[in-house]
Design a protein around this motif. Structure first.
Motif, PDB file in Angstrom:
ATOM      1  N   UNK A   2      20.522 -16.231 -63.935  1.00 51.91           N
ATOM      2  CA  UNK A   2      19.448 -17.120 -64.356  1.00 51.91           C
ATOM      3  C   UNK A   2      19.860 -17.827 -65.634  1.00 51.91           C
ATOM      4  N   UNK A   3      19.493 -19.081 -65.734  1.00 54.61           N
ATOM      5  CA  UNK A   3      19.840 -19.896 -66.890  1.00 54.61           C
ATOM      6  C   UNK A   3      19.128 -19.386 -68.138  1.00 54.61           C
ATOM      7  N   UNK A   4      19.873 -19.233 -69.208  1.00 53.60           N
ATOM      8  CA  UNK A   4      19.349 -18.774 -70.494  1.00 53.60           C
ATOM      9  C   UNK A   4      19.300 -19.979 -71.433  1.00 53.60           C
ATOM     10  N   UNK A   5      18.126 -20.375 -71.911  1.00 54.13           N
ATOM     11  CA  UNK A   5      18.015 -21.590 -72.729  1.00 54.13           C
ATOM     12  C   UNK A   5      18.910 -21.577 -73.975  1.00 54.13           C
ATOM     13  N   UNK A   6      19.028 -20.435 -74.607  1.00 50.78           N
ATOM     14  CA  UNK A   6      19.864 -20.372 -75.811  1.00 50.78           C
ATOM     15  C   UNK A   6      21.342 -20.532 -75.459  1.00 50.78           C
ATOM     16  N   UNK A   7      21.760 -19.902 -74.365  1.00 53.65           N
ATOM     17  CA  UNK A   7      23.136 -20.055 -73.906  1.00 53.65           C
ATOM     18  C   UNK A   7      23.399 -21.510 -73.519  1.00 53.65           C
ATOM     19  N   UNK A   8      22.433 -22.119 -72.836  1.00 48.16           N
ATOM     20  CA  UNK A   8      22.549 -23.542 -72.488  1.00 48.16           C
ATOM     21  C   UNK A   8      22.813 -24.376 -73.737  1.00 48.16           C
ATOM     22  N   UNK A 104      28.314 -18.103 -80.688  1.00 43.04           N
ATOM     23  CA  UNK A 104      28.081 -18.130 -79.250  1.00 43.04           C
ATOM     24  C   UNK A 104      28.671 -16.900 -78.549  1.00 43.04           C
ATOM     25  N   UNK A 105      29.850 -16.470 -78.965  1.00 46.91           N
ATOM     26  CA  UNK A 105      30.440 -15.281 -78.329  1.00 46.91           C
ATOM     27  C   UNK A 105      29.621 -14.037 -78.659  1.00 46.91           C
ATOM     28  N   UNK A 106      29.113 -13.960 -79.872  1.00 46.47           N
ATOM     29  CA  UNK A 106      28.249 -12.825 -80.225  1.00 46.47           C
ATOM     30  C   UNK A 106      26.983 -12.825 -79.374  1.00 46.47           C
ATOM     31  N   UNK A 107      26.422 -14.001 -79.149  1.00 46.26           N
ATOM     32  CA  UNK A 107      25.230 -14.085 -78.317  1.00 46.26           C
ATOM     33  C   UNK A 107      25.547 -13.666 -76.875  1.00 46.26           C
ATOM     34  N   UNK A 108      26.665 -14.116 -76.363  1.00 43.32           N
ATOM     35  CA  UNK A 108      27.060 -13.728 -75.000  1.00 43.32           C
ATOM     36  C   UNK A 108      27.210 -12.214 -74.886  1.00 43.32           C
TER      37      UNK A 108
END
Length: 147
Positions: A2-8, A104-108
């Motif tokens: 599912x698409x994650x808005x923050x990742x987007x 971004x990598x930390x969020x992933x």
């Protein structure tokens, strides 16, 4: 997945950054060529190609995740009036990229998206390499001035 808005958001920002870097380095390569600095122009064109590969890899990941792969408005390219100024501008661009990719990598990692994390980590390593190369070139310029 599912698409994650923050990742987007991270992926869109990364794509925008890579396309801005392409614009920046291509303009500088052209300028270096006009200055008769063939080696510098060639090095910058190599950077353009690497940034395009980053953009393509990001677009591919975005498509897999179902995210529209469009960049936001790109900042204006900055050329610099000397080689040192050009390198300092590029250094700032790379530092921005490193911060973005680290965040971004930390969020992933937090959302357990290992595929996107692996992609962003690989690009982060390339950006760290760019920063090291820029620092090396700036050191050479400064050592040349001191002699």
């Amino acid at each position: 997945m599912q698409s994650d808005p923050r990742l987007n958001g991270y992926l869109s920002r990364a794509l925008s950054h890579e396309l801005a870097a392409v614009q920046q380095y291509l303009m500088q390569a052209t300028l270096a060529g006009l200055w008769g600095m063939t080696d510098m122009s060639t090095r910058l064109r190599t950077d353009v190609k690497e940034e395009l590969v980053h953009a393509e890899r990001l677009m591919a990941r975005m498509l897999v995740l179902g995210i529209p792969s469009n960049a936001t408005q790109l900042p204006p390219a900055r050329t610099g009036r000397s080689v040192e100024e050009m390198l300092l501008i590029d250094r700032g661009l790379e530092i921005e990229a490193i911060r973005l990719y680290e965040e971004a990598t930390n969020y992933c990692a937090r959302i357990r998206d290992s595929e996107t994390q692996a992609l962003l980590t690989a690009i982060l390593q390339d950006e760290l390499g760019h920063l090291n190369e820029l620092d090396r070139m700036l050191t050479e310029i400064h050592e040349g001035v001191e002699r």
